[in-house]
Design a protein around this motif. Sequence first.
Motif, PDB file in Angstrom:
ATOM      1  N   LEU A  88       0.532  -1.188   0.095  1.00  0.00           N
ATOM      2  CA  LEU A  88       0.221  -0.017   0.084  1.00  0.00           C
ATOM      3  C   LEU A  88       0.731   1.098  -0.131  1.00  0.00           C
ATOM      4  O   LEU A  88       0.612   2.145  -0.682  1.00  0.00           O
ATOM      5  CB  LEU A  88      -0.650  -0.189   1.282  1.00  0.00           C
ATOM      6  N   ALA A  89       1.950   0.904   0.417  1.00  0.00           N
ATOM      7  CA  ALA A  89       2.946   2.557   0.643  1.00  0.00           C
ATOM      8  C   ALA A  89       3.220   2.197  -0.593  1.00  0.00           C
ATOM      9  O   ALA A  89       3.673   3.424  -1.698  1.00  0.00           O
ATOM     10  CB  ALA A  89       3.816   1.869   1.764  1.00  0.00           C
ATOM     11  N   ALA A  90       3.697   1.500  -1.598  1.00  0.00           N
ATOM     12  CA  ALA A  90       4.270   2.003  -2.454  1.00  0.00           C
ATOM     13  C   ALA A  90       3.395   2.337  -3.867  1.00  0.00           C
ATOM     14  O   ALA A  90       3.818   3.462  -4.202  1.00  0.00           O
ATOM     15  CB  ALA A  90       4.691   0.863  -2.889  1.00  0.00           C
ATOM     16  N   SER A 173      14.744  10.451  -1.729  1.00  0.00           N
ATOM     17  CA  SER A 173      14.484  11.567  -1.464  1.00  0.00           C
ATOM     18  C   SER A 173      13.514  11.879  -3.201  1.00  0.00           C
ATOM     19  O   SER A 173      12.602  13.165  -3.029  1.00  0.00           O
ATOM     20  CB  SER A 173      15.471  12.996  -1.954  1.00  0.00           C
ATOM     21  N   ARG A 174      13.540  10.691  -3.414  1.00  0.00           N
ATOM     22  CA  ARG A 174      13.165  10.670  -5.154  1.00  0.00           C
ATOM     23  C   ARG A 174      11.616   9.479  -5.151  1.00  0.00           C
ATOM     24  O   ARG A 174      11.607   8.672  -4.597  1.00  0.00           O
ATOM     25  CB  ARG A 174      13.791  10.045  -6.199  1.00  0.00           C
ATOM     26  N   ASP A 175      10.326   9.739  -5.370  1.00  0.00           N
ATOM     27  CA  ASP A 175       9.714   9.150  -5.384  1.00  0.00           C
ATOM     28  C   ASP A 175       9.372   7.862  -6.191  1.00  0.00           C
ATOM     29  O   ASP A 175       8.873   7.131  -5.174  1.00  0.00           O
ATOM     30  CB  ASP A 175       7.975  10.279  -5.976  1.00  0.00           C
ATOM     31  N   VAL A 176      10.259   7.666  -7.044  1.00  0.00           N
ATOM     32  CA  VAL A 176      10.413   5.855  -7.357  1.00  0.00           C
ATOM     33  C   VAL A 176      11.359   5.360  -7.068  1.00  0.00           C
ATOM     34  O   VAL A 176      11.224   4.129  -6.598  1.00  0.00           O
ATOM     35  CB  VAL A 176      10.933   6.152  -8.875  1.00  0.00           C
ATOM     36  N   LEU A 181      11.551   0.120  -3.135  1.00  0.00           N
ATOM     37  CA  LEU A 181      11.979   0.469  -1.684  1.00  0.00           C
ATOM     38  C   LEU A 181      11.289  -0.564  -1.199  1.00  0.00           C
ATOM     39  O   LEU A 181      10.830  -1.788  -0.014  1.00  0.00           O
ATOM     40  CB  LEU A 181      12.345   1.247  -0.397  1.00  0.00           C
ATOM     41  N   ASP A 182       9.924  -0.134  -0.856  1.00  0.00           N
ATOM     42  CA  ASP A 182       8.332  -0.526  -1.015  1.00  0.00           C
ATOM     43  C   ASP A 182       7.812  -1.758  -1.217  1.00  0.00           C
ATOM     44  O   ASP A 182       7.666  -2.499  -0.598  1.00  0.00           O
ATOM     45  CB  ASP A 182       7.288   0.859  -0.854  1.00  0.00           C
TER      46      ASP A 182
END
Length: 203
Positions: A88-90, A173-176, A181-182
């Motif tokens: 869900l976080a991803a 700091s980058r969204d992708v 990681l998630d």
Amino acid sequence: MTPFIQGYAMGGGLIVAIGAQNAFVLAQGVRRNHHLAVAALCILCDGLLIGLGVTGVGTMVAANPTLGMIAAWGGAAFLSWYGLTALLAAMRGGSLTARNGTERDLRKTLILTLAVTLLNPHVYLDTVVLMGSVSGQFQGELRYLFGLGAFAASATWFLALSLGGQALAPLFSRDVTWRVLDGAVCLTMWSIAASLIHRTLTA
């Protein structure tokens, strides 16, 4: 090779494998979310469990299939839930800066650390059962020296993982990068949960 070096080598070989606990510690290091406290708690838990194994408790646990089954199903349930939260976080995405503003407080972080550590049956298999069995080849103080080596490997690894995660913080700091990681945490948790369920059903 002295018992200490053998214990260090075996402990390092077991703990370096990618798993739920390592993924969690790395994530906290990246977030700078009480990462040193998390590493210290993991080291403490490993030390206590290795101590139990070295003093002979591992033999008792290995001989009780009921305890093993309870640990496997409970751990699979927890890992499945944690994997879902990571998925869900991803999907939501985000950045390190945003998440630093909503990080868990120390108490909640340490409780989750204990859950990730102690609800994972692999931790008991590696430290209490396997480490305890191998340490049985040594007599007297040499057996405790073996356990001390394994504990030293645990301390080295968790500190390196925690501090290494912090060094990687600028990347997240980058969204992708955060989504990757998630997503990786989700896959790790679910794969371990699936392996536990498969092993229990086919035992």
